[in-house]
Motif scaffolding. Structure first.
Motif, PDB file in Angstrom:
ATOM      1  N   ARG A  83       1.018  -1.212   0.072  1.00 46.85           N
ATOM      2  CA  ARG A  83       0.028   0.064  -0.022  1.00 46.85           C
ATOM      3  C   ARG A  83       0.861   1.292  -0.085  1.00 46.85           C
ATOM      4  N   LEU A  84       0.299   2.452  -0.501  1.00 47.13           N
ATOM      5  CA  LEU A  84       0.972   3.643  -0.458  1.00 47.13           C
ATOM      6  C   LEU A  84       1.254   4.181   0.803  1.00 47.13           C
ATOM      7  N   HIS A  85       2.572   4.567   1.073  1.00 43.16           N
ATOM      8  CA  HIS A  85       2.879   5.243   2.292  1.00 43.16           C
ATOM      9  C   HIS A  85       3.181   6.843   2.057  1.00 43.16           C
ATOM     10  N   THR A  86       3.763   7.144   1.016  1.00 42.61           N
ATOM     11  CA  THR A  86       4.056   8.644   0.626  1.00 42.61           C
ATOM     12  C   THR A  86       3.893   8.841  -0.734  1.00 42.61           C
ATOM     13  N   GLN A  87       3.642  10.138  -1.086  1.00 38.94           N
ATOM     14  CA  GLN A  87       3.449  10.454  -2.401  1.00 38.94           C
ATOM     15  C   GLN A  87       3.878  11.951  -2.499  1.00 38.94           C
ATOM     16  N   LEU A  88       4.977  12.094  -3.212  1.00 38.67           N
ATOM     17  CA  LEU A  88       5.646  13.489  -3.531  1.00 38.67           C
ATOM     18  C   LEU A  88       5.386  13.829  -4.945  1.00 38.67           C
ATOM     19  N   GLY A  89       5.302  15.055  -5.500  1.00 37.68           N
ATOM     20  CA  GLY A  89       5.350  15.687  -6.798  1.00 37.68           C
ATOM     21  C   GLY A  89       4.268  16.753  -6.933  1.00 37.68           C
ATOM     22  N   PRO A  90       3.983  16.991  -8.138  1.00 38.91           N
ATOM     23  CA  PRO A  90       4.553  16.517  -9.199  1.00 38.91           C
ATOM     24  C   PRO A  90       5.843  17.142  -9.699  1.00 38.91           C
ATOM     25  N   PHE A  91       6.575  16.409 -10.318  1.00 36.10           N
ATOM     26  CA  PHE A  91       8.003  16.698 -10.655  1.00 36.10           C
ATOM     27  C   PHE A  91       8.193  16.906 -12.406  1.00 36.10           C
ATOM     28  N   ARG A  92       9.060  17.449 -12.696  1.00 36.63           N
ATOM     29  CA  ARG A  92       9.251  17.672 -14.181  1.00 36.63           C
ATOM     30  C   ARG A  92      10.266  16.556 -14.337  1.00 36.63           C
ATOM     31  N   ASN A  93      10.264  16.017 -15.678  1.00 38.87           N
ATOM     32  CA  ASN A  93      11.301  15.128 -16.233  1.00 38.87           C
ATOM     33  C   ASN A  93      11.805  15.551 -17.328  1.00 38.87           C
ATOM     34  N   SER A  94      13.227  15.615 -17.149  1.00 40.65           N
ATOM     35  CA  SER A  94      14.083  16.093 -18.392  1.00 40.65           C
ATOM     36  C   SER A  94      14.372  14.905 -19.212  1.00 40.65           C
ATOM     37  N   TYR A  95      14.158  13.752 -19.070  1.00 45.26           N
ATOM     38  CA  TYR A  95      14.287  12.661 -19.803  1.00 45.26           C
ATOM     39  C   TYR A  95      12.880  11.816 -20.044  1.00 45.26           C
ATOM     40  N   PRO A  96      12.088  12.264 -20.781  1.00 46.33           N
ATOM     41  CA  PRO A  96      10.611  11.708 -20.727  1.00 46.33           C
ATOM     42  C   PRO A  96      10.863  10.493 -21.650  1.00 46.33           C
ATOM     43  N   THR A  97       9.950   9.666 -21.454  1.00 45.65           N
ATOM     44  CA  THR A  97       9.686   8.444 -21.792  1.00 45.65           C
ATOM     45  C   THR A  97       8.137   8.033 -21.990  1.00 45.65           C
ATOM     46  N   PRO A  98       7.972   7.053 -22.965  1.00 40.80           N
ATOM     47  CA  PRO A  98       6.453   6.773 -22.620  1.00 40.80           C
ATOM     48  C   PRO A  98       5.647   6.671 -21.437  1.00 40.80           C
ATOM     49  N   ALA A  99       6.491   5.973 -20.454  1.00 40.79           N
ATOM     50  CA  ALA A  99       5.919   5.437 -19.339  1.00 40.79           C
ATOM     51  C   ALA A  99       5.907   6.802 -18.346  1.00 40.79           C
ATOM     52  N   LEU A 100       6.972   7.554 -18.449  1.00 38.71           N
ATOM     53  CA  LEU A 100       7.102   8.764 -17.677  1.00 38.71           C
ATOM     54  C   LEU A 100       7.297  10.048 -18.371  1.00 38.71           C
ATOM     55  N   PRO A 101       6.131  10.809 -18.662  1.00 30.30           N
ATOM     56  CA  PRO A 101       6.384  11.995 -19.361  1.00 30.30           C
ATOM     57  C   PRO A 101       7.222  12.979 -19.042  1.00 30.30           C
ATOM     58  N   ALA A 102       6.984  14.230 -19.683  1.00 31.47           N
ATOM     59  CA  ALA A 102       7.919  15.461 -19.220  1.00 31.47           C
ATOM     60  C   ALA A 102       7.545  16.059 -17.948  1.00 31.47           C
ATOM     61  N   SER A 103       6.373  15.959 -17.475  1.00 31.34           N
ATOM     62  CA  SER A 103       5.871  16.574 -16.300  1.00 31.34           C
ATOM     63  C   SER A 103       4.667  15.656 -15.674  1.00 31.34           C
ATOM     64  N   GLY A 104       4.413  16.021 -14.672  1.00 30.86           N
ATOM     65  CA  GLY A 104       3.409  15.400 -13.739  1.00 30.86           C
ATOM     66  C   GLY A 104       4.051  13.940 -13.137  1.00 30.86           C
ATOM     67  N   ILE A 105       5.053  13.985 -12.780  1.00 32.60           N
ATOM     68  CA  ILE A 105       5.689  12.796 -12.259  1.00 32.60           C
ATOM     69  C   ILE A 105       5.604  12.675 -10.683  1.00 32.60           C
ATOM     70  N   TYR A 106       4.878  11.656  -9.993  1.00 36.15           N
ATOM     71  CA  TYR A 106       5.272  11.337  -8.744  1.00 36.15           C
ATOM     72  C   TYR A 106       6.014  10.415  -8.022  1.00 36.15           C
ATOM     73  N   ALA A 107       6.661  10.531  -7.175  1.00 34.61           N
ATOM     74  CA  ALA A 107       7.428   9.666  -6.406  1.00 34.61           C
ATOM     75  C   ALA A 107       6.665   9.035  -5.212  1.00 34.61           C
ATOM     76  N   ASN A 108       6.477   7.674  -5.412  1.00 39.16           N
ATOM     77  CA  ASN A 108       5.647   7.050  -4.192  1.00 39.16           C
ATOM     78  C   ASN A 108       6.497   6.083  -3.519  1.00 39.16           C
ATOM     79  N   THR A 109       6.174   5.875  -2.234  1.00 37.00           N
ATOM     80  CA  THR A 109       6.823   4.958  -1.457  1.00 37.00           C
ATOM     81  C   THR A 109       5.620   4.001  -1.046  1.00 37.00           C
ATOM     82  N   TYR A 110       5.931   2.578  -0.672  1.00 38.04           N
ATOM     83  CA  TYR A 110       4.949   1.516  -0.589  1.00 38.04           C
ATOM     84  C   TYR A 110       5.586   0.844   0.605  1.00 38.04           C
ATOM     85  N   GLY A 111       4.637   0.031   1.257  1.00 39.53           N
ATOM     86  CA  GLY A 111       5.144  -0.975   2.313  1.00 39.53           C
ATOM     87  C   GLY A 111       3.646  -1.736   2.763  1.00 39.53           C
ATOM     88  N   LYS A 112       3.805  -2.714   3.889  1.00 42.55           N
ATOM     89  CA  LYS A 112       2.851  -3.264   4.405  1.00 42.55           C
ATOM     90  C   LYS A 112       1.860  -2.566   4.986  1.00 42.55           C
TER      91      LYS A 112
END
Length: 133
Positions: free
Chosen positions: A104-133
């Protein structure tokens, strides 16, 4: 256990293309999940390599990643954990709070910009999530 430099290298390899408000805390959170997984005796989740080549143009970003690793190690040794013992992390291109491989989600930070966009992670709107039990 990973060394501080290995931990910084992973953080750098995972986040060097990300920027924006909160990226410092996201880097600490990522480091913390790796430390937590190792402490729990779990196999370390799949991450970027623990070796890094740092071009001079991004030396400042690497320095920030090294500071994040230092902070996470210091906090972890004192029993302080902003992720509430999360053991996994990922990056998402949306605000999803869905579980990650059953964790389950523990933390979520963002949105971040991404200077190396990919199909999975575009140039903006990126969130860094952590998960645990």
């Amino acid at each position: 256990m990973l060394t501080q430099q290995q931990l910084a290298n992973i953080i750098f390899n995972e986040t060097q293309s990300l920027s924006g408000t909160g990226i410092e805390q996201a880097r600490i959170n990522i480091a913390m999940t790796i430390l937590n997984a190792e402490k729990a005796g779990q196999r370390r989740p799949m991450t970027a390599p623990d070796a890094a080549t740092v071009p001079p143009a991004v030396a400042g970003i690497y320095a920030d990643c090294l500071k994040a690793a230092q902070q996470a190690i210091a906090d972890w040794k004192q029993g302080q954990d902003p992720t509430n013992r999360a053991t996994h992390f990922n990056f998402r291109s949306n605000l999803s709070t869905s579980p990650f491989f059953g964790f389950r989600l523990h933390t979520q930070l963002g949105p971040f910009r991404n200077s190396y966009p990919t199909p999975a992670l575009p140039a903006s709107g990126i969130y860094a999530n952590t998960y645990g039990k």
